[in-house]
Design a protein around this motif. Structure first.
Motif, short mmCIF file in Angstrom:
data_model
loop_
_atom_site.label_atom_id
_atom_site.label_comp_id
_atom_site.label_asym_id
_atom_site.label_seq_id
_atom_site.Cartn_x
_atom_site.Cartn_y
_atom_site.Cartn_z
N ASN A 95 -6.70 16.06 -17.44
CA ASN A 95 -5.33 16.44 -17.12
C ASN A 95 -4.32 15.31 -17.26
O ASN A 95 -3.12 15.51 -17.07
N ASP A 96 -4.81 14.10 -17.55
CA ASP A 96 -3.93 12.92 -17.65
C ASP A 96 -3.13 12.73 -16.37
O ASP A 96 -1.89 12.57 -16.38
N THR A 97 -3.83 12.74 -15.26
CA THR A 97 -3.22 12.45 -13.97
C THR A 97 -4.10 11.45 -13.23
O THR A 97 -5.26 11.23 -13.60
N ILE A 98 -3.53 10.82 -12.21
CA ILE A 98 -4.27 9.87 -11.39
C ILE A 98 -4.05 10.23 -9.92
O ILE A 98 -2.91 10.29 -9.45
N GLU A 99 -5.14 10.46 -9.21
CA GLU A 99 -5.05 10.71 -7.77
C GLU A 99 -4.86 9.38 -7.06
O GLU A 99 -5.59 8.42 -7.30
N LEU A 100 -3.87 9.33 -6.18
CA LEU A 100 -3.54 8.09 -5.46
C LEU A 100 -3.71 8.31 -3.97
O LEU A 100 -3.12 9.21 -3.38
N ARG A 101 -4.57 7.48 -3.34
CA ARG A 101 -4.70 7.44 -1.89
C ARG A 101 -4.30 6.05 -1.43
O ARG A 101 -4.94 5.07 -1.78
N GLU A 102 -3.24 5.99 -0.65
CA GLU A 102 -2.58 4.72 -0.36
C GLU A 102 -2.55 4.43 1.14
O GLU A 102 -2.23 5.30 1.94
N PHE A 103 -2.88 3.18 1.50
CA PHE A 103 -2.87 2.73 2.89
C PHE A 103 -1.98 1.50 2.99
O PHE A 103 -2.22 0.50 2.32
N GLN A 104 -1.00 1.56 3.86
CA GLN A 104 0.00 0.51 3.90
C GLN A 104 0.32 0.10 5.33
O GLN A 104 0.30 0.93 6.25
N THR A 105 0.57 -1.18 5.51
CA THR A 105 1.03 -1.69 6.80
C THR A 105 2.51 -2.04 6.68
O THR A 105 2.89 -2.88 5.86
N THR A 106 3.33 -1.38 7.49
CA THR A 106 4.77 -1.62 7.51
C THR A 106 5.23 -1.75 8.95
O THR A 106 4.97 -0.85 9.77
N ASP A 107 5.87 -2.86 9.25
CA ASP A 107 6.33 -3.11 10.63
C ASP A 107 5.20 -2.95 11.63
O ASP A 107 5.36 -2.32 12.70
N ASP A 108 4.04 -3.51 11.29
CA ASP A 108 2.85 -3.51 12.15
C ASP A 108 2.31 -2.12 12.43
O ASP A 108 1.56 -1.92 13.39
N GLN A 109 2.65 -1.15 11.60
CA GLN A 109 2.11 0.20 11.72
C GLN A 109 1.47 0.61 10.41
O GLN A 109 1.99 0.32 9.34
N CYS A 110 0.34 1.31 10.51
CA CYS A 110 -0.36 1.77 9.32
C CYS A 110 0.15 3.15 8.91
O CYS A 110 0.31 4.04 9.76
N VAL A 111 0.41 3.33 7.64
CA VAL A 111 0.86 4.61 7.12
C VAL A 111 0.01 4.98 5.91
O VAL A 111 -0.56 4.12 5.24
N TYR A 112 -0.09 6.28 5.65
CA TYR A 112 -0.96 6.78 4.60
C TYR A 112 -0.20 7.75 3.70
O TYR A 112 0.66 8.50 4.18
N ASN A 113 -0.55 7.74 2.42
CA ASN A 113 0.07 8.68 1.50
C ASN A 113 -0.94 9.15 0.47
O ASN A 113 -1.79 8.38 0.01
N PHE A 114 -0.84 10.42 0.12
CA PHE A 114 -1.68 10.99 -0.93
C PHE A 114 -0.78 11.69 -1.94
O PHE A 114 0.06 12.50 -1.57
N THR A 115 -0.95 11.37 -3.21
CA THR A 115 -0.13 11.98 -4.24
C THR A 115 -0.82 11.87 -5.59
O THR A 115 -1.93 11.34 -5.69
N HIS A 116 -0.17 12.36 -6.63
CA HIS A 116 -0.69 12.27 -7.99
C HIS A 116 0.34 11.59 -8.89
O HIS A 116 1.54 11.81 -8.74
N LEU A 117 -0.16 10.79 -9.81
CA LEU A 117 0.68 10.13 -10.81
C LEU A 117 0.42 10.77 -12.17
O LEU A 117 -0.70 11.19 -12.46
#
Length: 228
Positions: free
Chosen positions: A106-128
């Motif tokens: 399908n020429d897509t990339i599944e992205l699972r992202e883990f980030q620390t911002t202002d001492d808090q962890c946040v998560y995102n799931f999307t496709h590129l």
């Protein structure tokens, strides 16, 4: 050249060009040969101090081999952005790692992202999206599709994403397979930023002493900073 290399040029001289006043002791030639050997023996060390420059050539097609190589865990190392929104976003990121899972059909990339911002962890799931012939990745942000040129540095286990390099609001972000920003990698990215017309002072590197736990109990909603 972004990184100058030591070049040794050896020229053979004819008997007319080598005009010596008299017999030259063999010890002189021996010392000269010894010096050449010493310099040659130092070449690997000198080359190590001058890392290979990053290839900022855009538009290199993305192949299946490239997508398979991208299928891994990646660490965000830093970025330089002139777009005010992007610039503000990267200044709040403490750490970030993510997983890329390409779909070759399908020429897509599944992205699972883990980030620390202002001492808090946040998560995102999307496709590129993947534009193979153009060598770009894309993400839809509402009604807008944003593109980034993929720059792969397989030798160093890193890649970059280049944004709007023909525009004043250009940007460049840097990712690696290990959360270890060696002096060599730092120099490569610093030079790449200068090569695209930006200044080293515009770079914001992450501090990997503050890590985001994948098992954090509280997750928020996060945009993919490299493509939005």
């Amino acid at each position: 050249m972004p990184f100058p290399h030591l070049v040794i040029k050896v020229t053979a001289l004819s008997s007319h060009q080598l005009a010596l006043p008299g017999p030259v002791p063999l010890s002189v030639f021996g010392m000269a040969l010894h010096m050449v050997l010493v310099v040659l023996s130092l070449l690997p060390l000198l080359e190590a101090q001058n890392p290979e420059p990053a290839n900022i050539t855009l538009g290199i097609p993305i192949t299946n081999e490239t997508l398979k190589w991208l299928s891994d865990k990646w660490f965000y190392m830093g970025a330089a952005f002139r777009d005010p929104v992007f610039k503000q976003a990267v200044q709040t990121i403490q750490t970030e790692y993510f997983y890329l899972t390409p779909n070759l059909i399908n020429d897509t990339i599944e992205l699972r992202e883990f980030q620390t911002t202002d001492d808090q962890c946040v998560y995102n799931f999307t496709h590129l999206g993947v534009q193979r012939e153009n060598g770009t990745l894309s993400k839809c942000a509402g009604a807008v599709k944003i593109f980034a040129h993929l720059i792969v540095l397989k030798k160093h286990g890193t890649f970059m994403l280049a944004f709007n390099l023909t525009d004043e609001n250009r940007g460049l972000s840097f990712y690696a397979k290990k959360p270890d920003l060696s002096p060599e990698l730092r120099k490569i990215f610093q030079q790449a930023v200068k090569d695209v017309g930006m200044d080293e002072s515009e770079i914001v590197f992450v501090d990997w002493t503050k890590n985001c736990s994948e098992n954090a109990s509280t997750w928020g909603t996060l945009f993919f900073h490299s493509l939005e």
